[in-house]
Scaffold this active site. Structure first.
Site, short mmCIF file in Angstrom:
data_model
loop_
_atom_site.label_atom_id
_atom_site.label_comp_id
_atom_site.label_asym_id
_atom_site.label_seq_id
_atom_site.Cartn_x
_atom_site.Cartn_y
_atom_site.Cartn_z
N PRO A 99 0.82 -1.22 0.00
CA PRO A 99 0.00 0.00 0.00
C PRO A 99 0.86 1.27 0.00
CG PRO A 99 -0.78 -1.55 1.67
CD PRO A 99 0.51 -2.10 1.14
N GLY A 103 3.29 3.18 5.20
CA GLY A 103 4.37 2.98 6.17
C GLY A 103 5.09 1.66 5.94
N SER A 106 6.87 1.37 0.53
CA SER A 106 6.51 1.17 -0.88
C SER A 106 7.49 1.86 -1.84
CB SER A 106 5.09 1.69 -1.08
OG SER A 106 4.89 2.15 -2.37
N ASP A 150 14.60 2.58 5.58
CA ASP A 150 13.72 1.86 4.64
C ASP A 150 14.53 1.21 3.53
OD1 ASP A 150 11.60 2.86 6.06
OD2 ASP A 150 10.52 3.62 4.31
O1 PMV Z 1 8.48 5.36 5.12
P1 PMV Z 1 7.83 5.14 6.43
O2 PMV Z 1 6.52 5.77 6.56
O3 PMV Z 1 7.86 3.73 6.82
O4 PMV Z 1 8.72 5.90 7.54
C1 PMV Z 1 10.08 5.71 7.67
C2 PMV Z 1 10.54 5.91 9.05
C3 PMV Z 1 10.77 7.32 9.54
O5 PMV Z 1 11.61 7.16 10.69
C4 PMV Z 1 9.49 7.98 9.96
C5 PMV Z 1 11.49 8.19 8.53
C6 PMV Z 1 12.92 7.79 8.26
O6 PMV Z 1 13.44 8.24 7.24
O7 PMV Z 1 13.53 7.07 9.05
#
Ligand code: PMV
Length: 319
Positions: A99, A103, A106, A150
């Site tokens: 999705p 979070g 993606s 990520d």
């Molecule tokens: O991409 P997301 O929504 O899973 O968020 C990544 C994690 C955060 O700590 C919020 C941002 C980051 O760059 O580490």
């Protein structure tokens, strides 16, 4: 010849947002949801095009466009430049079951799959370190000031202890852990939540700096709990982490409701995962209660739930 490549989604077990400020965090790849890229040759001279039906896009990659405003074309450009600008005629189809704005990483997964398939088409697969750097560049377009967690967990496809500018530590657990993941159905912008946390921090560095430090401290305790299988302690840390994320204003009514529901249905602990204000929650569950927790979460408004068993399925380092 056709080539295909893929990359998994991910969840953050502990430490999001604080990780942007240099504190440690823990992330797990989630292979049940994936981005895939398939490349087929196209007529000579036609160059590289990308088709992403899920988001209704058909794009042509112009290697010399220095201001790409689309993450897919930017990712393709970066890959082609890293590969020495080969002359390629290729149509790449992107599909993803991850999705968008959920979070689940993606953006990073789509970039990784797309770059991998381009490298396969020129028979020079990227090593993970190189791919990770390239995907990180695209993450900057998605997120502004990403920590790099990520792209790292998605490219390595292994559970990791992550800290900015430190050696990445992949880890394994002694015995399997069962997580229930629930998607709120509300897409949210990580760029926005990361920016809002930054504004809060600047408005009151003492107060918000202390919350970020508390998150960092509980991640360190959580690393031990995770490795020794102390599920009660790990669950409690997840719930504490959620409370601290609430103080950073990045929870929401539905995320709070899902976290409370998971706990009432017997989870060891639960928290929002990822950028927040939407997206998903993750709950650590006693295996025998995981189905009941999933059902309760759907009744409470989750549009979809999944089970993630950490330490059970072997991960495939290539895809
Ligand atoms: O991409 P997301 O929504 O899973 O968020 C990544 C994690 C955060 O700590 C919020 C941002 C980051 O760059 O580490």
């Amino acid at each position: 010849m056709m080539h295909s490549a893929s990359a998994p989604g991910k969840v953050i077990l502990l430490g999001e947002h604080a990780v942007v400020y240099g504190y440690p965090a823990i992330a797990i790849p989630f292979g049940t949801m994936r981005a895939t890229a398939k490349a087929v040759p196209s007529p000579s001279g036609s160059g590289v095009s990308i088709i992403a039906r899920d988001v209704g896009r058909a794009l042509h990659v112009h290697l010399d466009d220095d201001t790409p405003d689309n993450a897919l074309t930017y990712a393709a450009q970066l890959a082609l430049r890293a590969l020495g600008k080969p002359s390629l005629d290729l149509t790449i189809e992107i599909k993803s079951s991850i999705p968008i704005g959920g979070g689940f990483g993606s953006g990073a997964a789509v970039s990784a799959a797309l770059m991998r398939v381009i490298a396969l088409a020129v028979e020079r697969p990227f090593v993970n370190e190189e791919l990770n750097q390239l995907v990180f560049e695209v993450e900057k377009m998605h997120h502004g000031t990403p920590s790099g967690i990520d792209n790292t967990v998605i490219v390595l496809n292994q559970p990791i202890f992550f800290q900015k500018d430190k050696l990445i530590q992949p880890f394994k657990v002694e015995s399997p852990l069962t997580f229930v993941i629930a998607y709120s159905g509300v897409p949210a912008s990580t760029r926005e939540t990361v920016g809002d946390v930054r504004k809060l921090y600047q408005s009151n560095p003492d107060h918000y700096g202390s919350i970020l430090a508390q998150i960092g401290a509980l991640v360190t305790t959580g690393q031990n709990a995770l490795q020794t299988g102390e599920v009660h302690q790990l669950g409690e840390l997840m719930t504490q982490n959620h409370r601290l994320l609430r103080e950073l204003t990045i929870s929401s009514e539905i995320l709070d409701r899902l976290v409370e529901t998971a706990q009432s249905a017997g989870a060891f602990g639960a928290k929002l995962s990822g950028g927040g204000r939407g997206g998903n929650i993750i709950a650590l569950a006693p295996p025998e209660k995981s189905e009941g927790i999933s059902a309760a979460l759907r009744t409470a408004g989750a549009v979809r739930t999944w089970l993630l068993i950490l330490g059970e399925a072997p991960t495939d380092p290539k895809t």
